[in-house]
Scaffold this motif. Structure first.
Motif, PDB file in Angstrom:
ATOM      1  N   UNK A  61       0.833  -1.211   0.000  1.00  0.00           N
ATOM      2  CA  UNK A  61       0.000   0.000   0.000  1.00  0.00           C
ATOM      3  C   UNK A  61       0.864   1.256   0.000  1.00  0.00           C
ATOM      4  N   UNK A  62       1.958   1.237   0.744  1.00  0.00           N
ATOM      5  CA  UNK A  62       2.840   2.401   0.810  1.00  0.00           C
ATOM      6  C   UNK A  62       3.523   2.653  -0.528  1.00  0.00           C
ATOM      7  N   UNK A  63       3.922   1.568  -1.219  1.00  0.00           N
ATOM      8  CA  UNK A  63       4.572   1.732  -2.528  1.00  0.00           C
ATOM      9  C   UNK A  63       3.607   2.343  -3.547  1.00  0.00           C
ATOM     10  N   UNK A  64       2.373   1.870  -3.556  1.00  0.00           N
ATOM     11  CA  UNK A  64       1.380   2.423  -4.482  1.00  0.00           C
ATOM     12  C   UNK A  64       1.057   3.868  -4.115  1.00  0.00           C
ATOM     13  N   UNK A  65       0.953   4.136  -2.802  1.00  0.00           N
ATOM     14  CA  UNK A  65       0.653   5.493  -2.330  1.00  0.00           C
ATOM     15  C   UNK A  65       1.714   6.474  -2.815  1.00  0.00           C
ATOM     16  N   UNK A  66       2.997   6.058  -2.732  1.00  0.00           N
ATOM     17  CA  UNK A  66       4.081   6.942  -3.191  1.00  0.00           C
ATOM     18  C   UNK A  66       4.009   7.161  -4.697  1.00  0.00           C
ATOM     19  N   UNK A  67       3.731   6.093  -5.440  1.00  0.00           N
ATOM     20  CA  UNK A  67       3.692   6.212  -6.902  1.00  0.00           C
ATOM     21  C   UNK A  67       2.578   7.151  -7.353  1.00  0.00           C
ATOM     22  N   UNK A  69       1.359   9.561  -5.389  1.00  0.00           N
ATOM     23  CA  UNK A  69       1.456  10.802  -4.604  1.00  0.00           C
ATOM     24  C   UNK A  69       0.142  11.050  -3.851  1.00  0.00           C
ATOM     25  N   UNK A  70      -0.293   9.985  -3.149  1.00  0.00           N
ATOM     26  CA  UNK A  70      -1.602  10.032  -2.497  1.00  0.00           C
ATOM     27  C   UNK A  70      -1.545  10.618  -1.097  1.00  0.00           C
ATOM     28  N   UNK A  71      -0.355  10.923  -0.597  1.00  0.00           N
ATOM     29  CA  UNK A  71      -0.254  11.575   0.706  1.00  0.00           C
ATOM     30  C   UNK A  71      -0.719  10.713   1.866  1.00  0.00           C
ATOM     31  N   UNK A  72      -0.604   9.405   1.741  1.00  0.00           N
ATOM     32  CA  UNK A  72      -0.968   8.517   2.841  1.00  0.00           C
ATOM     33  C   UNK A  72      -2.402   8.031   2.811  1.00  0.00           C
ATOM     34  N   UNK A  74      -3.912   5.964   0.770  1.00  0.00           N
ATOM     35  CA  UNK A  74      -4.021   4.535   0.519  1.00  0.00           C
ATOM     36  C   UNK A  74      -3.468   3.712   1.687  1.00  0.00           C
ATOM     37  N   UNK A  75      -2.424   4.209   2.330  1.00  0.00           N
ATOM     38  CA  UNK A  75      -1.874   3.497   3.494  1.00  0.00           C
ATOM     39  C   UNK A  75      -2.927   3.394   4.589  1.00  0.00           C
ATOM     40  N   UNK A  76      -3.649   4.482   4.780  1.00  0.00           N
ATOM     41  CA  UNK A  76      -4.678   4.495   5.822  1.00  0.00           C
ATOM     42  C   UNK A  76      -5.792   3.508   5.502  1.00  0.00           C
ATOM     43  N   UNK A  77      -6.140   3.418   4.217  1.00  0.00           N
ATOM     44  CA  UNK A  77      -7.224   2.519   3.827  1.00  0.00           C
ATOM     45  C   UNK A  77      -6.794   1.060   3.755  1.00  0.00           C
ATOM     46  N   UNK A  78      -5.472   0.793   3.865  1.00  0.00           N
ATOM     47  CA  UNK A  78      -4.993  -0.591   3.730  1.00  0.00           C
ATOM     48  C   UNK A  78      -5.431  -1.460   4.893  1.00  0.00           C
ATOM     49  N   UNK A  79      -5.644  -0.859   6.088  1.00  0.00           N
ATOM     50  CA  UNK A  79      -6.112  -1.620   7.248  1.00  0.00           C
ATOM     51  C   UNK A  79      -7.630  -1.570   7.256  1.00  0.00           C
ATOM     52  N   UNK A  80      -8.295  -2.687   7.037  1.00  0.00           N
ATOM     53  CA  UNK A  80      -9.766  -2.655   7.011  1.00  0.00           C
ATOM     54  C   UNK A  80     -10.344  -2.222   8.345  1.00  0.00           C
TER      55      UNK A  80
END
Length: 744
Positions: A61-67, A69-72, A74-80
């Protein structure tokens, strides 16, 4: 139409990882191929994510978020997020295994656990050695407190010490999450994601999590709830110091049962039959080390033969290797559970554990471990602490450790099986040499007036103790006297002939304490080793020391023969000073036998030889025994003058151990003449002198004599015969020479 589609995607993205991923990718104008290349994630996996067929781990999720430029976002949404449930629909796990039947309450341990429950901050860790009953206690206790955790109880065996590899925390978390109602599709793929979801689900709940048989802190940490209303209870053979430091865990260390608890456990299985022979029950408990596992196995064996007396099982334990007895089969055996602890050790630690099995038993000092390992103190201490951390050793002080008897038996078994026999013998030779050096150093400090031949030992680079204070030397003797007995006997079993010199270097302390019931069997072993190794001087010493023990036992005739045999050896060796020792011994034995003229002659000869060779100490000892022989025939005045001169010589030599003995003898002479005040003065002199060297044992003996003297003067304990007491050379005299007096 396009605007409405983008708005729909945006709404979905605000709720799910896949929807938001698709919305952001389209906003950035990227294809799945572009995003796959930039995030280093396969195109097919990205498609599955957008279509909600996978849940990403936090790293992906962090790798996709960086690609993107989602500002975190997607990382936040990765934990259901846990699905909202009504109280009625909430899953309440109840996973505790069945509690041990006929569980014996351990009241002090229960009290400690209850106190921890009232003050915990989220974690209580129970540690202790193999077989001490950690799992049985914790499961039973958890059942008793489960109602205080209305949101459920989770349980897992982490297999930290078992035949199987330790459980992966990620696998455990997956099981916990399913138990909490999470569907397989909602379970993150990585450990961090699963731990985060687990803590989220437990937030605000009162859930009990029992983590049994943990291998270390790293295995436990991801499984801990995130908030204090929930409680994790952990068991381990590891002390889990990291959990105590980082998570504020309350540590409770389980010890072996008390005898009363052990007796109750045996009774719960065997029945009232144990009450017919409590002595046998105590022996069985002692052989089991009061470990619940060993006790239950022993009780099971006893219950299989209800007509067999318990003494038969106690006798079997005395005759056989206890580890062979404490076994039902290969899976239920003390040896097996100990093997799990050993097999988890790194190779160097395993080697240390095995070599410590060669120790004769009792407290293990750092210096002794250095000798066995052949390593410097820093490395030895590190290994000892590491073994203590997993309860294969128990630390008893800053430089002291002890190994449970059954653990020691297992370590010795491994040493015999896996080490080269020559390596084992070399390690024991280093240990013997270490104790020879330390014993000689302590003796030199306590009896400085006695000349000593330097030990002819191989250069091994040993770390040995040195003493600056007499108190420290005495404490070492008191702590190690029993161990030295075991070391002599144990070394003889390994055919290490140098053990013959151990009673030689500590000879003064042997007579000072007169613990002959311990030492006489060891002295016979030392004599055999002296003869086998051709150590003629040590052979003479052992014969003389056995003669001393014989006099104290009242067998003067036997002692005379031993002294004469020793003198023959001394003459062959040209040891003039050694001949004086034999003459003193013969003087004592003949005095006890009533042949005073011959006793005088031998004591005088000893004085002459000692003066000739310049041995002040031996001259003083011969003079003291001559004085007692004179007093036995009524020449108390002459005896007093001899003892006063002896005490002065010893004081000048700062040999306070011997000087205190002289004061004790003077007190006995004064009492024999009815001079109670003078006797008291001499006894107080002895107290002061023994106090200077810190000899508490001798002080206690002198206090006892003072008490007897006061009681006699007050007629609180009438004498069987009237009149003053006359000193005699017999150990049965009412006023024998103080035990602190040297024999030679």
């Amino acid at each position: 139409m396009s605007g409405r589609l983008e708005q729909t995607e945006g709404d979905a993205g605000s709720q799910t990882f896949g929807g938001r991923l698709r919305a952001l990718r389209l906003e950035r104008g990227k294809s799945l191929t572009d995003l796959s290349r930039e995030a280093n994630v396969s195109k097919s996996y990205l498609g599955n994510l957008e279509n909600h067929r996978n849940v990403p781990g936090t790293d992906i999720a962090a790798a996709i978020d960086r690609a993107l430029q989602a500002g975190g976002q997607l990382v936040e949404l990765a934990v259901p997020r846990p699905r909202a449930r009504s109280a009625r629909d909430r899953v309440r796990p109840a996973q505790l295994p069945v509690a041990v039947r006929r569980f014996v309450p351990r009241n002090e341990l229960i009290k400690e656990a209850e106190e921890a429950l009232a003050t915990h901050e989220g974690v209580i860790a129970f540690d202790g050695p193999a077989g001490v009953g950690k799992t049985a206690f914790v499961v039973t206790w958890a059942h008793s407190i489960a109602e205080e955790f209305p949101d459920g109880v989770l349980f897992t065996d982490l297999r930290g010490y078992s035949a199987d590899p330790p459980e992966d925390p990620a696998v455990v978390l997956a099981g916990f999450l399913r138990s909490l109602g999470v569907t397989p599709a909602e379970i993150p793929g990585d450990l961090a994601g699963r731990a985060a979801l687990y803590r989220t689900l437990l937030e605000g709940t009162r859930t009990l999590v029992v983590l049994d048989n943990a291998v270390d802190d790293g295995q436990v940490r991801p499984l801990l709830p995130g908030s204090a209303p929930s409680l994790a209870v952990v068991t381990s053979r590891n002390r889990l110091s990291g959990a105590v430091v980082r998570e504020g865990a309350i540590r409770i260390t389980l010890q072996p049962m008390t005898f009363e608890e052990a007796q109750e456990l045996l009774r719960s299985v065997v029945g009232p039959r144990i009450d017919t022979n409590l002595t046998a029950a105590q022996l069985i408990a002692d052989y089991a080390g009061r470990l619940p596992l060993a006790l239950r196995i022993a009780a099971e064996r006893a219950s299989l033969w209800p007509n067999m007396p318990l003494q038969a099982l106690a006798d079997e334990l005395a005759c056989r290797q206890p580890l062979d007895v404490f076994a039902v089969d290969e899976t239920l055996a003390v040896r097996t559970v100990l093997s799990y602890s050993h097999d988890a050790l790194p190779p160097k630690m395993s080697a240390t554990f095995r070599v410590l099995g060669l120790h004769p038993g009792g407290p293990i000092r750092v210096e002794a471990a250095c000798a066995l390992m052949g390593q410097p103190p820093s490395q030895a201490q590190g290994h000892l602490l590491a073994l203590a951390a997993v309860h294969l050793l128990e630390q008893t002080g800053q430089d002291g450790f002890v190994m449970h008897d059954l653990v020691h038996s297992y370590a010795l078994e491994l040493a015999r099986e896996r080490n080269m026999a020559e390596d084992n013998k070399t390690a024991l030779e280093r240990l013997v040499d270490s104790y020879l050096c330390t014993g000689a150093a302590a003796t030199r400090l306590l009896w400085p007036s006695r000349p000593r031949r330097r030990l002819d030992l191989p250069e091994r680079g040993l770390t040995t103790l040195s003493f600056r204070r007499t108190q420290d030397a005495l404490k070492w003797f008191e702590d190690e006297l029993r161990l030295l007995v075991r070391l002599v006997r144990y070394g003889a079993q390994w055919n290490i002939t140098a053990v013959a010199y151990l009673p030689v270097v500590i000879n003064e302390m042997l007579f000072h304490r007169r613990a002959w019931s311990w030492w006489v069997p060891a002295l016979h072993d030392a004599l055999a080793m002296a003869r086998r190794g051709g150590h003629r001087d040590a052979e003479a010493w052992m014969l003389e020391t056995l003669g001393d023990a014989g006099i104290d036992a009242g067998t003067a005739e036997t002692s005379i023969g031993l002294y004469q045999e020793a003198m023959t050896i001394r003459a062959e060796l040209g040891d003039r000073g050694g001949l004086a020792i034999g003459h003193v011994g013969l003087g004592r034995a003949l005095c006890q036998a009533g042949d005073f003229d011959a006793a005088f002659a031998h004591c005088e000869t000893a004085r002459e030889i000692s003066a000739e060779v310049g041995d002040v100490w031996q001259h003083s000892v011969a003079t003291a025994h001559l004085a007692m022989a004179r007093a036995a025939l009524g020449s108390v005045g002459e005896a007093r003058e001899l003892l006063l001169g002896t005490r002065e010589v010893l004081d000048d030599a700062e040999d306070f151990m011997s000087s205190g003995c002289a004061s004790g003898l003077l007190a006995g002479l004064a009492e024999s003449e009815g001079e109670h005040e003078l006797a008291l003065r001499h006894l107080h002199d002895a107290l002061e002198t023994f106090g200077r060297v810190g000899d508490v044992w001798s002080q206690a003996h002198i206090y006892s004599r003072i008490g007897d003297l006061h009681a006699d003067r007050g007629n609180q304990r009438p004498r069987t015969e009237p009149g003053p007491r006359r000193p005699t050379c017999s150990p049965a005299t009412p006023n024998p020479p103080p035990r602190g007096c040297a024999s030679r």
